[in-house]
Design an enzyme around this catalytic site. Structure first.
Site, PDB file in Angstrom:
ATOM      1  CG  ASP A 108      -2.079   0.968   1.063  1.00  0.00           C
ATOM      2  OD1 ASP A 108      -2.115   1.702   0.051  1.00  0.00           O
ATOM      3  OD2 ASP A 108      -2.953   1.001   1.950  1.00  0.00           O
ATOM      4  CB  ALA A 109       3.520   2.194  -2.213  1.00  0.00           C
ATOM      5  CE  LYS A 110      -3.745   5.075   0.183  1.00  0.00           C
ATOM      6  NZ  LYS A 110      -3.201   4.070   1.119  1.00  0.00           N
ATOM      7  NE  ARG A 111       6.302   5.097  -3.486  1.00  0.00           N
ATOM      8  CZ  ARG A 111       6.232   5.175  -2.156  1.00  0.00           C
ATOM      9  NH1 ARG A 111       5.157   5.678  -1.588  1.00  0.00           N
ATOM     10  NH2 ARG A 111       7.224   4.760  -1.388  1.00  0.00           N
TER      11      ARG A 111
END
Length: 290
Positions: A108-111
């Site tokens: 869950d990095a939301k890059r």
């Protein structure tokens, strides 16, 4: 001219797509993703220090407890990053432990970025051989859906997946995602995801969406149909954030079979006992499957 293909390459089977692997895991275990969220408060509740040792003990305990029950685990990257390079090393070990335990991982990095920077993010999270490679990663499309192209293509190349933010539960999200009404930003993201999944065969494509479990009537209000997406719907918010299995069924309607419900604190608060974490996971699964 294209380079010749060796007999060994011709005989090597293509890696099964992430969407196919996720569909199989959901069918076998149920539609649950367990978030690995090592918040300082949770570490304290477990009797652990807010340091790298506590971070590792917490993370590996969760993997041990839920790997045989959940379809996926979702480590929250920011909560490792706050510990610096040593924290990121713990994340690497957590991803490795997840793979060894046979449970899919969602970083869950939301890059989200553009050009070579987005390509570098994709390389970090989706390339074979990267120490941070997860089975899938969350992405933010708010620099334009096509800005995600390096990650979309690399995921397809390496049999990995992505989850694109579409409708989030935070109140601030409406100021961007709901703009346009029946032609909203969120609806365009959903349509672009559906188009992207045409490159995949099988029940699920490898491009999923993040749609909060607590969005209420937003799908209806914005005239969004998730049916054509053919990707998993990662739905955070089950449990401690207030959403129930009944809420999920009401919110997602006909798309409910593709929903991968995510519970973090609702399960993690049962720790640090592995047996208690397993019991909380099994109880959550019963609610989703009943």
């Amino acid at each position: 001219m294209p380079e010749p293909v060796s007999p060994q390459q011709e005989l090597q089977p293509a890696r099964e797509s992430f969407g196919s692997r996720l569909a199989a895991a959901m069918a076998a275990r149920g539609p649950l993703c367990v978030g690995i969220d090592p918040h300082p408060q949770l570490l304290a509740e477990w009797g652990l220090n807010d340091d790298v040792a506590g971070l590792e003990r917490f993370s590996l305990t969760v993997v041990e407890a839920v790997a045989s029950l959940a379809a996926a685990v979702k480590p929250q990257v920011a909560l490792y990053e706050r510990h610096g390079s040593a924290g990121m090393a713990v994340l690497e070990r957590t991803l490795t432990a997840s793979a060894e335990a046979g449970v899919l991982s969602i970083a869950d990095a939301k890059r989200g970025d553009i050009g070579s920077t987005m390509a570098a993010y994709a390389d970090a999270w989706l390339r074979d051989g990267s120490s941070l490679a997860a089975d899938s990663v969350t992405l933010s499309p708010y620099l334009g859906f096509e800005s995600l192209r390096p990650a979309l293509d690399l995921a397809a190349q390496h049999g990995r997946g992505v989850f694109v933010l579409a409708l989030t539960s935070n109140p601030e999200g409406k100021s961007v995602q709901h703009v346009g009404g029946s032609d909203s930003v969120a609806r365009r993201i959903v349509a672009a995801t559906a188009a992207e999944n045409q490159r995949y065969s099988g029940a699920l494509g490898s491009v999923g969406l993040v749609v909060g479990a607590t969005i209420g009537s937003a799908l209806e209000d914005l005239d969004i149909d998730l049916g054509p997406v053919r990707g998993a719907i990662l739905a955070p918010g089950l449990g401690a954030q207030g959403a129930t299995p009944a809420d999920l069924r009401a919110t997602f309607g006909d798309a409910y079979p593709t929903v991968l419900a995510t519970s973090s604190r609702g399960i993690l608060s049962a720790g640090p006992s592995v047996a208690d974490l397993r019991a909380a996971t099994e109880e959550t699964l019963r609610g989703l499957l009943s």
